[in-house]
Design a protein around this motif. Sequence first.
Motif, short mmCIF file in Angstrom:
data_model
loop_
_atom_site.label_atom_id
_atom_site.label_comp_id
_atom_site.label_asym_id
_atom_site.label_seq_id
_atom_site.Cartn_x
_atom_site.Cartn_y
_atom_site.Cartn_z
N ILE A 175 0.85 -1.19 0.00
CA ILE A 175 0.00 0.00 0.00
C ILE A 175 0.88 1.24 0.00
O ILE A 175 1.81 1.34 0.80
N ALA A 176 0.59 2.18 -0.89
CA ALA A 176 1.32 3.45 -0.97
C ALA A 176 0.42 4.56 -0.45
O ALA A 176 -0.69 4.77 -0.97
N VAL A 177 0.88 5.27 0.57
CA VAL A 177 0.07 6.29 1.25
C VAL A 177 0.69 7.67 1.04
O VAL A 177 1.92 7.83 1.11
N THR A 178 -0.13 8.67 0.81
CA THR A 178 0.35 10.03 0.65
C THR A 178 -0.73 11.00 1.16
O THR A 178 -1.76 10.57 1.67
N LEU A 179 -0.47 12.30 1.06
CA LEU A 179 -1.45 13.32 1.39
C LEU A 179 -1.69 14.18 0.17
O LEU A 179 -0.78 14.40 -0.64
N GLU A 180 -2.90 14.69 0.05
CA GLU A 180 -3.23 15.54 -1.09
C GLU A 180 -4.41 16.45 -0.77
O GLU A 180 -5.16 16.20 0.18
N GLN A 181 -4.52 17.51 -1.55
CA GLN A 181 -5.62 18.47 -1.41
C GLN A 181 -6.61 18.22 -2.54
O GLN A 181 -6.24 18.25 -3.72
N ARG A 182 -7.86 17.99 -2.19
CA ARG A 182 -8.92 17.83 -3.19
C ARG A 182 -9.99 18.88 -2.91
O ARG A 182 -10.75 18.75 -1.96
N ASP A 183 -9.97 19.93 -3.72
CA ASP A 183 -10.84 21.09 -3.49
C ASP A 183 -10.61 21.63 -2.07
O ASP A 183 -9.49 21.96 -1.74
N GLU A 184 -11.64 21.67 -1.25
CA GLU A 184 -11.48 22.21 0.10
C GLU A 184 -11.18 21.14 1.14
O GLU A 184 -11.18 21.43 2.34
N MET A 185 -10.92 19.93 0.70
CA MET A 185 -10.70 18.82 1.62
C MET A 185 -9.23 18.39 1.59
O MET A 185 -8.66 18.14 0.53
N GLU A 186 -8.62 18.33 2.78
CA GLU A 186 -7.27 17.80 2.93
C GLU A 186 -7.40 16.31 3.20
O GLU A 186 -8.16 15.90 4.09
N CYS A 187 -6.65 15.50 2.45
CA CYS A 187 -6.90 14.05 2.45
C CYS A 187 -5.62 13.26 2.72
O CYS A 187 -4.54 13.63 2.27
N VAL A 188 -5.78 12.14 3.42
CA VAL A 188 -4.79 11.07 3.45
C VAL A 188 -5.33 9.99 2.53
O VAL A 188 -6.47 9.55 2.70
N THR A 189 -4.55 9.58 1.54
CA THR A 189 -5.02 8.63 0.54
C THR A 189 -4.08 7.43 0.47
O THR A 189 -2.87 7.56 0.66
N ALA A 190 -4.65 6.28 0.17
CA ALA A 190 -3.87 5.05 0.04
C ALA A 190 -4.16 4.40 -1.31
O ALA A 190 -5.34 4.25 -1.70
N TYR A 191 -3.11 4.04 -2.02
CA TYR A 191 -3.22 3.44 -3.34
C TYR A 191 -2.57 2.05 -3.34
O TYR A 191 -1.57 1.82 -2.66
N ARG A 192 -3.15 1.15 -4.12
CA ARG A 192 -2.59 -0.18 -4.23
C ARG A 192 -1.32 -0.12 -5.07
O ARG A 192 -1.32 0.41 -6.18
N LEU A 193 -0.23 -0.65 -4.55
CA LEU A 193 1.06 -0.54 -5.23
C LEU A 193 1.05 -1.29 -6.55
O LEU A 193 1.73 -0.87 -7.50
#
Length: 546
Positions: A175-193
């Motif tokens: 699992i690859a985890v990062t942080l990102e901004q989506r419009d007005e929402m700050e997100c922690v996101t996880a992607y399948r490697l």
Amino acid sequence: MLKALVALIAGVIVVGLIQSRAHETDYQKALLQSLAAGGIALLFVLYQLQRASSAAAKAWLVPAFCLALIVAAGTLLRFESFSGEMVPRFSWRFGNNETPALKVTPLAESDSDELTVEVQSSTEEGSWLGFLGNGRTGVMSEREFEIPTSADEISRRWDIGIGEGWSSFAVADGIAVTLEQRDEMECVTAYRLSDGQLLWLVEHEANHFQALGGGGPRSTPAIIPATELAPGRVYAQGATGTVWCLQLTDGEALWKRDLIEITGWTIEESEQAISWGRSGSPLIVDNLCVLPLGGPASASDEGRSLIALDAATGETVWRSGDQQISYASAMIMTLGGKRQIVSVNEADITGNDIESGKILWSFPWEGKSNSGANCAAAMPAGENQFLIGKGYGGGSSLIQVTRVDNATNANDDTSSETETFVAEEIWHSSRVLKTKFNHTLVRDGIAYGLSNGALQAVEIESGKRLWEQSRRDRLGQGQAVLVEDVLVVQGEEGEVVLVAADPDDYQELIRIPALQRKTWNIPTVVDNLILIRNAHQAIALELPQR
């Protein structure tokens, strides 16, 4: 007209002289000086041209020409951002700057059975557990990929759209985890490697933006992988001070804290003092989650430089330091025989006791978190020594920390309470390792880093520059990591460059076209994959297996 021509020539000469010294000073300062000199010369030229056109009864000519240029530029060009050296970046307004669409439906919501099977089957993949890798030094001892001879040998395992931010990927258990901004929402996101599929997303309403630094989160998550006794956990900090502890497999929140609330600040006060957003990546050590805290001067007595949270519960264990925070992340080192936390603050560097947060030593390191800020973390560079670098023409220093035992009786049980530590500068140079956003990488007594935008190799013992990338090839304010004998360098313009970690000469092995826009994110290397991202796009480059 002669005066206009003389002014134009003089302006070109002055700008040329300023730029000829930029590689030895600082490209950002050189740009500002060039704009000032060039702007004065241009205004004088326009003034002289206006006088000449007025004398010819065509006073409208110069204003009309200037207006036409402004309208044409506004019609054809679109402002994108500023580079790390404050160069404005434009794109063609009608050009194709499309990036892949954001993945918005987590697999956890669409097919939970597939999520479980796929994640479990990916646990044999390697790991990159947080900021600058597993050892938090940006250095990996073994290289799992072959050096490609051409870009045709490199494939893209996945290429996806991603939200704004300068966070990087942390990877564990497939699992690859990062942080990102989506419009007005700050997100922690996880992607399948294995394929870049969005596994889960945790969000809250927050949005940091600063014109020069852009928007979105800045720090990199930290992961504690799953064991037989406990599930994997993710620790992350957003740009506005929210700290999460999440379950790695599904993003379930285990706890959440607000650092700004802890300090008693408002968002506006925090943003004014820490203008480019909170960038400290969580340091997980001895069941603590350690982060830069920040806060008003009134919080100094209680501690505002660092905060240690209980990694299991999020409760505050200690606070320490009276300095405002910088943009650097806390590190673990053994100095003077003692394992400790090393923190680069707004205007000094401190060593802190892990258990109590007590300051063991301090060293002045000039900076201001709303102007010439400290961004680079201190990096271990030999026994009892570390390197610290800074952009804005600051250069670097080699610091040595020694312990002085003041106890008169070595057998006295209280002797450990009387020990003191002394931090001394071995050397300082304004010509090497001016690491603005990136960090020094150390191998076999040699330090590598992007100094003023050009890759350098420096002998640690003496501070002697061994080689420097040419001005023509410089990679700007990008990032780099060291994988055994190869530097993996992320250029600011988006390309990835592999360079031999050779102290004798700069040897570029291959330059890989990759991202299309400004990139300040640190690359992540897992087995034969290089994960790269910026504020728009994320790619998993797959190199030949070694």
